[in-house]
Design an enzyme around this catalytic site. Structure first.
Site, mmCIF file in Angstrom:
data_model
loop_
_atom_site.group_PDB
_atom_site.id
_atom_site.type_symbol
_atom_site.label_atom_id
_atom_site.label_comp_id
_atom_site.label_asym_id
_atom_site.label_seq_id
_atom_site.Cartn_x
_atom_site.Cartn_y
_atom_site.Cartn_z
ATOM 1 N N CYS A 215 48.149 82.745 67.438
ATOM 2 C CA CYS A 215 48.550 81.031 66.948
ATOM 3 C C CYS A 215 49.560 80.657 65.668
ATOM 4 C CB CYS A 215 47.682 79.681 66.334
ATOM 5 S SG CYS A 215 47.715 77.900 67.098
ATOM 6 N N CYS B 253 42.272 73.097 66.066
ATOM 7 C CA CYS B 253 43.239 72.911 66.946
ATOM 8 C C CYS B 253 43.164 71.691 65.932
ATOM 9 C CB CYS B 253 43.363 72.800 68.398
ATOM 10 S SG CYS B 253 43.135 74.030 69.784
ATOM 11 N N GLU C 166 50.727 77.250 58.439
ATOM 12 C CA GLU C 166 49.627 78.082 58.495
ATOM 13 C C GLU C 166 49.580 78.772 59.841
ATOM 14 O OE1 GLU C 166 46.670 75.902 56.331
ATOM 15 O OE2 GLU C 166 46.822 74.602 58.190
ATOM 16 N N CYS D 294 54.183 67.488 61.712
ATOM 17 C CA CYS D 294 54.930 67.575 62.690
ATOM 18 C C CYS D 294 55.286 65.658 62.870
ATOM 19 C CB CYS D 294 53.659 67.144 63.853
ATOM 20 S SG CYS D 294 54.000 67.673 65.233
ATOM 21 N N CYS E 31 50.093 62.187 66.796
ATOM 22 C CA CYS E 31 48.598 61.925 67.447
ATOM 23 C C CYS E 31 47.987 61.921 66.134
ATOM 24 C CB CYS E 31 48.245 63.302 67.892
ATOM 25 S SG CYS E 31 49.991 63.722 69.002
ATOM 26 N N CYS F 34 44.958 64.361 64.781
ATOM 27 C CA CYS F 34 45.594 65.619 64.670
ATOM 28 C C CYS F 34 46.066 65.289 63.192
ATOM 29 C CB CYS F 34 46.595 66.309 65.308
ATOM 30 S SG CYS F 34 47.110 67.782 64.958
#
Ligand code: SAH
Ligand code: SF4
Length: 351
Positions: free
Chosen positions: A105, A336, A92, A112, A116, A119
């Site tokens: 962005c 975010c 994305e 990932c 975390c 997230c």
């Protein structure tokens, strides 16, 4: 015969390819100019080339940009684009309109590996690194679909899916292509790279003669809490991370950015703010505060506005510049930490 991909190659690499076909070096330069400056991705139409050469190039090579699978538009003007890559993987890219200058962005990995706990990208796990061409391709695609961007009036942030410093070589190669004045020509000072705290990557970035601005996602002020919400802290704990930040060679007037996601009742007290001020004291830096962008299955809540304001005020009283970042595109899961390839328009966007 499988065609060779050209997007992501540098000028010398293109010169070499054309030299291998018996062409002079200036042909490589022309091809570089066509791909990155004129953004002519149809090899049959690279006009300075004679027809025979165009045909030979089209036979052997290809230029692949990420394919737009879907776009989602937020009430605040933010657009999230879901791209499909050549191997079917999805990523994305988000574009946020801002007064004066838009921000794009970009993603650096499919998913990932850092995990975390607040997230959604972390929750989806890790598939693979993006190539330099796939990183550059996101920007080229967004520029092509938004004619305004052709004037290059935008900021670029490496804050999409993935941890850029765990894909250092490809990210750096992409950055060189994005900033080359003979090619795409985005200014280094308009680019920010955000890391969860990969200390060797921060050190390596500091040694680069040309580099983007650096943002570090801190998010907690004790090793105990940070290790719990950002497992990467077990590898590179706060003392080591802050040492790397302290030693990071800032340019004149440049500031490092610390990002801090506020999680209700977890890291949002006045005591946390005081500890944060203590940790970053002496580093030429500012702190960006952001209330948690919520997501399904995230075990945290967004603090109330008063809590965020109180946190900011505490930092400011301690002499630390602190800003509250407005969430952008929350209604379309573009904010975010919300990037997780959600393909349906979330119900909240129509409310
Ligand atoms: N992997 C890099 C860059 C991408 S994440 C990094 O972590 O820095 C970009 C930013 O989003 C980080 O600062 C991260 O702390 C923040 N973030 C992650 N999840 C979030 C959420 N649910 N709400 C608000 N910010 C979040
Ligand atoms: Fe990865 Fe950054 Fe999300 Fe952490 S916050 S899981 S490092 S994308």
């Amino acid at each position: 015969m499988q065609k060779q991909e050209l997007l992501g190659l540098t000028a010398p690499e293109l010169e070499q390819l054309l030299a291998d076909l018996g062409e002079p070096p200036y042909r490589g330069k022309q091809l570089y100019h066509a791909l990155y400056h004129e953004r002519q991705w149809d090899l049959g139409k690279v006009t300075p080339f004679p027809a025979a050469l165009r045909a030979r190039l089209s036979e052997r090579f290809q230029v692949t940009l990420p394919e737009t699978e879907k776009t989602f538009d937020s009430r605040d003007g933010t657009r999230r684009t879901l791209f499909r890559l050549a191997d079917g993987c999805k990523i994305e890219t988000v574009r946020m309109p801002e007064p004066g200058r838009d921000t794009i962005c970009v993603s650096t990995q499919v998913g990932c590996p850092v995990d975390c706990k607040f997230c959604l990208t972390g929750v989806m796990g890790f598939t693979r690194n993006l190539t330099a061409g796939e990183i550059v391709g996101q920007v080229l695609r967004v520029m092509a679909t938004n004619p305004l961007e052709a004037r290059q009036r935008f900021n670029l942030v490496f804050m999409g899916m993935g941890e850029p410093l765990l894909n250092f070589d490809n990210v750096m190669a992409a950055l060189k292509l994005l900033t080359d004045p003979a090619g795409i020509g985005i200014s280094w000072t308009r680019i920010t790279l955000s890391t969860a705290g990969v200390v060797p990557g921060i050190e390596r970035l500091g040694r680069e003669p040309l580099r983007p601005k650096l943002a570090v996602s801190l998010n907690a002020t004790t090793d105990e809490l940070r290790s719990r919400i950002m497992p990467i802290n077990r590898k590179w704990p706060l003392a080591e991370l802050l040492r790397a930040c302290r030693e990071f060679p800032l340019r004149p007037r440049e500031k490092l950015t610390f990002e801090y996601v506020l999680l209700e009742g977890v890291n949002d007290t006045v005591a946390d703010a005081r500890r944060l001020a203590q940790l970053v004291r002496g580093i030429r830096a500012k702190v960006n505060l952001i209330g948690l962008n919520p997501g399904p299955d995230l075990p945290f809540r967004t603090p109330r506005d008063e809590t965020v304001l109180r946190f900011q005020q505490t930092l400011i009283q301690k002499g630390i510049p602190a800003f509250i970042r407005k969430p952008r595109g929350r209604d379309i899961f573009a904010a975010c930490g919300q990037l997780k390839l959600m393909e349906a328009q979330p119900a909240s966007s129509t409310s």
